[in-house]
Design a protein around this motif. Structure first.
Motif, PDB file in Angstrom:
ATOM      1  N   PRO A 140     -35.235  19.463  20.044  1.00 14.35           N
ATOM      2  CA  PRO A 140     -34.704  20.199  21.188  1.00 14.35           C
ATOM      3  C   PRO A 140     -35.049  21.677  21.191  1.00 14.35           C
ATOM      4  O   PRO A 140     -34.207  22.508  21.535  1.00 14.35           O
ATOM      5  N   ASP A 141     -36.266  22.061  20.802  1.00 16.83           N
ATOM      6  CA  ASP A 141     -36.483  23.482  20.557  1.00 16.83           C
ATOM      7  C   ASP A 141     -37.541  24.148  21.413  1.00 16.83           C
ATOM      8  O   ASP A 141     -37.883  25.307  21.167  1.00 16.83           O
ATOM      9  N   SER A 142     -38.056  23.487  22.449  1.00 16.79           N
ATOM     10  CA  SER A 142     -38.872  24.249  23.403  1.00 16.79           C
ATOM     11  C   SER A 142     -37.999  25.278  24.110  1.00 16.79           C
ATOM     12  O   SER A 142     -38.484  26.328  24.541  1.00 16.79           O
ATOM     13  N   ARG A 143     -36.703  25.013  24.211  1.00 17.04           N
ATOM     14  CA  ARG A 143     -35.754  25.951  24.824  1.00 17.04           C
ATOM     15  C   ARG A 143     -35.637  27.252  24.043  1.00 17.04           C
ATOM     16  O   ARG A 143     -35.087  28.228  24.540  1.00 17.04           O
ATOM     17  N   ARG A 144     -36.146  27.279  22.806  1.00 18.06           N
ATOM     18  CA  ARG A 144     -36.160  28.531  22.046  1.00 18.06           C
ATOM     19  C   ARG A 144     -37.338  29.423  22.457  1.00 18.06           C
ATOM     20  O   ARG A 144     -37.382  30.585  22.067  1.00 18.06           O
ATOM     21  N   MET A 145     -38.287  28.873  23.228  1.00 17.87           N
ATOM     22  CA  MET A 145     -39.442  29.667  23.645  1.00 17.87           C
ATOM     23  C   MET A 145     -39.442  29.971  25.139  1.00 17.87           C
ATOM     24  O   MET A 145     -39.914  31.013  25.559  1.00 17.87           O
ATOM     25  N   PHE A 146     -38.913  29.051  25.942  1.00 24.52           N
ATOM     26  CA  PHE A 146     -38.860  29.286  27.382  1.00 24.52           C
ATOM     27  C   PHE A 146     -37.722  28.473  27.971  1.00 24.52           C
ATOM     28  O   PHE A 146     -37.223  27.519  27.356  1.00 24.52           O
ATOM     29  N   ALA A 147     -37.282  28.846  29.171  1.00 23.77           N
ATOM     30  CA  ALA A 147     -36.233  28.102  29.859  1.00 23.77           C
ATOM     31  C   ALA A 147     -36.778  26.755  30.297  1.00 23.77           C
ATOM     32  O   ALA A 147     -37.861  26.669  30.878  1.00 23.77           O
ATOM     33  N   VAL A 148     -36.013  25.680  30.058  1.00 24.15           N
ATOM     34  CA  VAL A 148     -36.558  24.341  30.251  1.00 24.15           C
ATOM     35  C   VAL A 148     -35.427  23.326  30.377  1.00 24.15           C
ATOM     36  O   VAL A 148     -34.357  23.483  29.791  1.00 24.15           O
ATOM     37  N   PHE A 149     -35.669  22.295  31.168  1.00 30.73           N
ATOM     38  CA  PHE A 149     -34.774  21.143  31.185  1.00 30.73           C
ATOM     39  C   PHE A 149     -35.143  20.290  29.966  1.00 30.73           C
ATOM     40  O   PHE A 149     -36.050  19.452  30.015  1.00 30.73           O
ATOM     41  N   GLU A 150     -34.435  20.487  28.876  1.00 31.42           N
ATOM     42  CA  GLU A 150     -34.837  19.991  27.551  1.00 31.42           C
ATOM     43  C   GLU A 150     -34.421  18.543  27.354  1.00 31.42           C
ATOM     44  O   GLU A 150     -33.412  18.241  26.721  1.00 31.42           O
ATOM     45  N   GLN A 151     -35.176  17.621  27.930  1.00 27.57           N
ATOM     46  CA  GLN A 151     -34.986  16.195  27.691  1.00 27.57           C
ATOM     47  C   GLN A 151     -36.300  15.493  28.025  1.00 27.57           C
ATOM     48  O   GLN A 151     -37.035  15.929  28.917  1.00 27.57           O
ATOM     49  N   PRO A 152     -36.629  14.421  27.306  1.00 31.49           N
ATOM     50  CA  PRO A 152     -37.992  13.873  27.405  1.00 31.49           C
ATOM     51  C   PRO A 152     -38.341  13.242  28.749  1.00 31.49           C
ATOM     52  O   PRO A 152     -39.521  13.135  29.084  1.00 31.49           O
TER      53      PRO A 152
ATOM     54  N   ASP B 168     -41.464  42.563  16.377  1.00 29.59           N
ATOM     55  CA  ASP B 168     -41.565  41.501  15.362  1.00 29.59           C
ATOM     56  C   ASP B 168     -40.299  40.657  15.308  1.00 29.59           C
ATOM     57  O   ASP B 168     -40.187  39.771  14.459  1.00 29.59           O
ATOM     58  N   LYS B 169     -39.356  40.917  16.217  1.00 29.15           N
ATOM     59  CA  LYS B 169     -38.110  40.153  16.264  1.00 29.15           C
ATOM     60  C   LYS B 169     -38.018  39.257  17.495  1.00 29.15           C
ATOM     61  O   LYS B 169     -37.548  38.127  17.425  1.00 29.15           O
ATOM     62  N   VAL B 170     -38.442  39.795  18.658  1.00 32.00           N
ATOM     63  CA  VAL B 170     -38.324  39.054  19.903  1.00 32.00           C
ATOM     64  C   VAL B 170     -39.646  39.085  20.650  1.00 32.00           C
ATOM     65  O   VAL B 170     -40.531  39.901  20.368  1.00 32.00           O
ATOM     66  N   PHE B 171     -39.776  38.188  21.628  1.00 34.66           N
ATOM     67  CA  PHE B 171     -40.933  38.164  22.517  1.00 34.66           C
ATOM     68  C   PHE B 171     -40.434  37.965  23.943  1.00 34.66           C
ATOM     69  O   PHE B 171     -39.344  37.408  24.171  1.00 34.66           O
ATOM     70  N   GLY B 172     -41.207  38.438  24.892  1.00 30.12           N
ATOM     71  CA  GLY B 172     -40.837  38.269  26.277  1.00 30.12           C
ATOM     72  C   GLY B 172     -41.119  36.874  26.764  1.00 30.12           C
ATOM     73  O   GLY B 172     -42.188  36.305  26.491  1.00 30.12           O
ATOM     74  N   SER B 173     -40.168  36.284  27.493  1.00 25.83           N
ATOM     75  CA  SER B 173     -40.303  34.915  27.993  1.00 25.83           C
ATOM     76  C   SER B 173     -39.891  34.892  29.457  1.00 25.83           C
ATOM     77  O   SER B 173     -38.704  35.031  29.786  1.00 25.83           O
ATOM     78  N   HIS B 174     -40.865  34.731  30.350  1.00 26.69           N
ATOM     79  CA  HIS B 174     -40.644  34.726  31.793  1.00 26.69           C
ATOM     80  C   HIS B 174     -41.043  33.355  32.323  1.00 26.69           C
ATOM     81  O   HIS B 174     -42.198  32.947  32.203  1.00 26.69           O
ATOM     82  N   THR B 175     -40.083  32.635  32.889  1.00 31.30           N
ATOM     83  CA  THR B 175     -40.303  31.242  33.290  1.00 31.30           C
ATOM     84  C   THR B 175     -40.045  31.040  34.769  1.00 31.30           C
ATOM     85  O   THR B 175     -39.001  31.455  35.279  1.00 31.30           O
ATOM     86  N   THR B 176     -40.995  30.395  35.420  1.00 28.17           N
ATOM     87  CA  THR B 176     -40.811  29.973  36.815  1.00 28.17           C
ATOM     88  C   THR B 176     -40.846  28.452  36.847  1.00 28.17           C
ATOM     89  O   THR B 176     -41.836  27.834  36.419  1.00 28.17           O
ATOM     90  N   VAL B 177     -39.765  27.867  37.351  1.00 30.60           N
ATOM     91  CA  VAL B 177     -39.650  26.410  37.399  1.00 30.60           C
ATOM     92  C   VAL B 177     -39.534  25.974  38.854  1.00 30.60           C
ATOM     93  O   VAL B 177     -38.715  26.516  39.611  1.00 30.60           O
ATOM     94  N   ARG B 178     -40.322  24.996  39.213  1.00 28.01           N
ATOM     95  CA  ARG B 178     -40.228  24.409  40.546  1.00 28.01           C
ATOM     96  C   ARG B 178     -39.756  22.962  40.398  1.00 28.01           C
ATOM     97  O   ARG B 178     -40.374  22.168  39.692  1.00 28.01           O
ATOM     98  N   PHE B 179     -38.656  22.652  41.080  1.00 27.07           N
ATOM     99  CA  PHE B 179     -38.069  21.322  40.926  1.00 27.07           C
ATOM    100  C   PHE B 179     -37.313  20.938  42.189  1.00 27.07           C
ATOM    101  O   PHE B 179     -36.832  21.792  42.950  1.00 27.07           O
ATOM    102  N   SER B 180     -37.213  19.653  42.391  1.00 22.17           N
ATOM    103  CA  SER B 180     -36.382  19.135  43.476  1.00 22.17           C
ATOM    104  C   SER B 180     -35.033  18.719  42.906  1.00 22.17           C
ATOM    105  O   SER B 180     -34.889  18.490  41.701  1.00 22.17           O
ATOM    106  N   ALA B 181     -34.052  18.618  43.796  1.00 25.46           N
ATOM    107  CA  ALA B 181     -32.705  18.282  43.341  1.00 25.46           C
ATOM    108  C   ALA B 181     -31.924  17.684  44.494  1.00 25.46           C
ATOM    109  O   ALA B 181     -32.300  17.801  45.668  1.00 25.46           O
TER     110      ALA B 181
END
Length: 852
Positions: free
Chosen positions: A128-140, A33-46
């Protein structure tokens, strides 16, 4: 909020080297009831060989794998960001972490229903709070496709942006929902709503022939109060209007509307999964103003599906365009395609008054604001971004024409669907469609701050025939820009029945400090001249002396609500500017509000009445004015039509002001049903209003509150109880409320309720000792708490009730010590300080006013 900021320069630098393809987010909501598991796979070019970071607000990071290489979480993660070194041209990033549930209305909010002990979750990500649920490049501007896979208790419903799939069995008592990927959208409009929500379903046919599933969701304990058919009706009307105006079919696969607990705002435009605050589910009789507000909000969020979600701002400096456009379009849709045909009246009294108030603060800014970082944008969800921007768009539509405006908007959607834009992208299409050069208009209206004031200057001959008519425009020294306005001048005369009717309307362009209006020369001067009739322009107005005299005597005799409301707004604005004694305004309201037919106007006038009594009336006369006003409101409640909206509003307003023995006796009699008003149902919410009145008046204490909680053991009841307890006029009750807020032991709405009760005093001296304590603690609060919680405290506990030069001096000393270390906190306190400055000026004007 240490380490949580993101600058525009950082976002621009990251966008230059990163292009995101997709996210696969796997969430486990059965961990604790305190935390949840968050597993993120991101595919990006750079850009090969560069480094950057990804945002991830986490409880712990178990692993970080970049292109098959394990990175040490202790080296690359600080709990807010994860550093990504030596990027390849094509990258796969896998992050396994735990994230925290929130109780602040930010990130993934967790709520336990006191009625049935069920858990309800919902996400709130703007800004700026999707980063509280999963790893993300947090900008529109780093849009991507998002695919969520969620494991949750088997009896829950799970809703996201994509249609909800059939769940598969997971471990015992749990199921897994694997959502299909979204189209390319910004992370802040992704969504997850999970829990044993119940749903009413329907559908509609989009303009391109698709069947769009509709859902309206709420907690199980609220379903009996949910009027889903009304929501569906508004949704269909909105779809019809927006698809026609925008020339673009609804862009998503389904449209769910979810009423969620402890929501901070009115609603949030998550793509295909809009969330609303639960106050829009009416468990007690709502005012007509609240019903209309809900309708406007439903339409506002629907407009965002196109403007904001389909086409999104590149950076938050264009936030105004998202919100202003949705605000304007929701009012236009309500006026032209729903039962709420007087919505422009509501827009004036509610939204425009908000804009004028915000635009006269020291912190006012251009509509197109300079947003340097996330702290800047968080404080810019204000009356400029929403209401002034919408007002200026209405002015633009009046200037270029609605069809031409919408033609430009249609081209804008055609060219920029699923991408990010900036203001010039829209302006180019509007110029092409209208044939007008909008560069100067944009500069004057969008890139400068402040509001102009317009006055009619009229000369007549001995027969009252107009020999000269001009409109004078002024601006204050701090914001001296003189702007062009498209507006109408209305002439109103009293007819034989005593009604105040419009007899002539002249539409024209006003520019410069003086604009002559030769078309009005030779006409007989009317009883009342109304500059900015129909409210097309964004401007303050002042009535000439003759028109003001007519308005004061015959305000109730206007046959239409909008001109009457324009007069109300002009008079209130003059009170705020210390030009009109506040007691004159109180008398005007009490003499006319009983005849007012628009529910929202009544609601706002009652709020303004309270402000005048609490802040603007000379302190020597304030006690008598408060007593007399409460007595008059009780008379109005008893005289109102049985079962009317006005009866309910006057009763609630009376309870809020009641403080004498006789007044509190009447409140107690209403609560105990020893006095009854025909047609008035003392339902759950009204009972709490009456009980809180008794608490604030010293007539009820903790035992009465606990007894009422037994009767109403809901989350709404619990919030009302927080307010009632904090309203008890004892040092102990105020200390308990203050300490609970500062310590951070309350959820977001519990804190808001406690702050409301703390400030509920009939004698401001009761809480005067907290002035020094506020300034001793607010800096620490700002640094240690999340933005939403800190902002509530900074603004809600500011000692605005202590109207004195001493309060200003203490504030100035704090601001001087704060310096430039926290611009957002500085702005909030400067805005609060201004309320004291205005109050002192208004009190002086009232003291010097005419005898009463």
């Amino acid at each position: 909020m240490p380490g949580m900021n993101l600058t525009r320069e950082e976002a621009q630098a990251r966008a230059e080297i990163v292009n995101v393809d997709s996210y696969e987010v796997v969430l486990d909501l059965t961990v604790s009831d305190k935390v949840f598991g968050s597993h993120t796979t991101v595919r990006f070019s750079a850009t090969e060989g560069t480094s950057t970071f990804i945002d991830a607000v986490t409880s712990c990071v178990r692993s970080v794998n970049l292109n098959g290489v394990e990175l040490d979480p202790t080296e690359v993660s600080d709990g807010v960001r994860i550093t990504l070194p030596d990027l390849a041209a094509e990258n796969t990033l896998v992050i396994d972490a735990d994230a925290l549930y929130m109780n602040t209305g930010e990130g993934l909010h967790r709520f336990v229903d006191p009625v049935d002990a069920e858990v309800y979750l919902y996400s709130q990500f703007e800004v700026p709070d999707s980063r509280r649920m999963f790893a993300v490049f947090e900008q529109p501007d780093l849009k991507a496709a998002f695919a969520f896979t969620v494991t949750a208790p088997a009896h829950w419903d799970v809703i996201s942006n994509a249609p909800t799939p059939e769940p598969l069995d997971a471990h015992e008592g749990a199921k897994t929902w694997a959502f299909s990927p979204t189209d390319r959208i910004s992370s802040y409009i992704t969504a997850l709503i999970a829990g044993p929500y119940q749903c009413v379903r329907s559908e509609l046919t989009s303009s391109d022939g698709r069947t769009i599933p509709l859902g309206v969701f709420a907690r199980a304990s609220l379903m009996k109060h949910l009027d889903a058919e009304n929501i569906f009706t508004l949704t269909r009307q909105g779809f019809e209007f927006f698809e026609e105006q925008f020339g673009t079919p609804y862009p998503f696969e389904k449209y769910d509307q979810l009423f969620v607990p402890e929501f901070n705002a009115g609603a949030m435009e998550n793509a295909g999964a809009v969330t609303f605050l639960e106050s829009y589910i009416f468990r007690s009789r709502p005012t007509e103003a609240m019903v209309e507000r809900r309708a406007i909000t439903v339409l506002h969020e629907l407009a965002h599906m196109w403007f904001g979600d389909l086409v999104t701002m590149r950076w938050w400096n264009d936030l105004w365009l998202n919100e202003s456009f949705a605000e304007f379009m929701s009012t236009l849709a309500a006026a032209q395609n729903t039962e709420f045909t007087s919505s422009w009246t509501t827009f004036n009294i509610l939204e425009k008054n908000w804009a004028y108030r915000q635009d006269q603060l020291p912190s006012t800014h251009p509509i197109k604001a300079e947003i340097n970082d996330l702290e800047d944008v968080l404080v810019n969800f204000d009356g400029i971004t929403y209401a002034k921007g919408a007002s200026v768009l209405r002015q633009l539509v009046a200037w270029v024409g609605q069809e031409q405006f919408m033609a430009g908007v249609r081209q804008y959607f055609d060219k920029h669907a699923w991408t990010n834009t900036e203001l010039p992208d829209l302006m180019r299409e509007l110029e092409a469609a209208s044939g007008r050069d909008l560069s100067q208009w944009s500069k004057l209206w969008l890139e400068t701050a402040g509001v102009n004031t317009l006055r009619a200057r009229i000369e007549t001959d001995a027969s009252s025939v107009i020999t000269s008519f001009a409109i004078d425009q002024s601006a204050i020294e701090e914001h001296p820009v003189i702007r062009p306005h498209r507006l109408a001048v209305g002439f109103y005369d009293l007819d034989s029945s005593g009604s105040l009717m419009r007899v002539h309307r002249e539409e024209l362009d006003v520019a410069g400090e003086t604009t002559d209006v030769p078309a009005l020369v030779g006409r007989k001067r009317p009883d009342l001249v109304l500059v900015n009739d129909d409210d097309l322009a964004y401007t303050k107005i002042r009535l000439d002396a003759s028109s003001l005299a007519t308005a004061t005597e015959h305000l109730k005799d206007f046959t239409d609500s909008l001109p009457r409301t324009l007069v109300w707004s002009a008079v209130w604005d003059a009170v705020r500017d210390a030009e009109t004694p506040a007691r004159d305004f109180v008398e005007l309201v009490l003499g006319n509000i009983g005849h007012e037919t628009d529910s929202t106007v009544v609601m706002v006038l009652l709020r303004q009445l309270n402000t005048a009594l609490d802040y603007y009336i000379d302190r020597g006369h304030a006690p008598a004015a408060r007593r007399a006003t409460a007595d008059r409101l009780w008379e109005l409640a008893r005289d109102a039509k049985a079962g009317s909206d006005a009866q309910l509003q006057f009763t609630t307003a009376f309870a809020n002001l009641a403080h004498t023995g006789a007044q509190l006796d009447a409140v107690g009699a209403l609560l105990s049903a020893t006095i009854e008003l025909e047609g008035l149902t003392v339902d759950a919410d009204l009972r709490w209003d009456l009980l809180t009145s008794l608490c604030a008046g010293g007539r009820a204490e903790a035992a009465a509150i606990e007894a009422e909680l037994v009767r109403d053991a809901t989350s709404t009841g619990q919030l009302a109880a927080h307010t009632a307890r904090a309203a008890i006029p004892t040092a102990e009750a105020k200390r308990t409320a203050w300490d609970a807020v500062i310590a951070g032991t309350l959820s977001n709405l519990e804190q808001r309720a406690a702050i409301s009760g703390f400030n509920r005093v009939h004698d401001p001296k009761l809480i005067s000792s907290y002035l020094e304590e506020y300034f001793a603690s607010v800096g620490t609060v700002w640094k240690s708490k999340s933005y939403e919680i800190a902002q509530q405290i900074a603004t809600g506990l500011y000692p605005s009730a202590q109207v004195s030069e001493s309060t200003l001096a203490t504030t100035d000393a704090f601001l001087g010590a704060l310096g430039d270390s926290s611009p957002a906190l500085h702005r909030l306190i400067v805005e609060s300080r201004e309320s004291v400055v205005r109050a002192l000026a208004a009190q002086a004007a009232d003291a010097e006013g005419t005898a009463h």
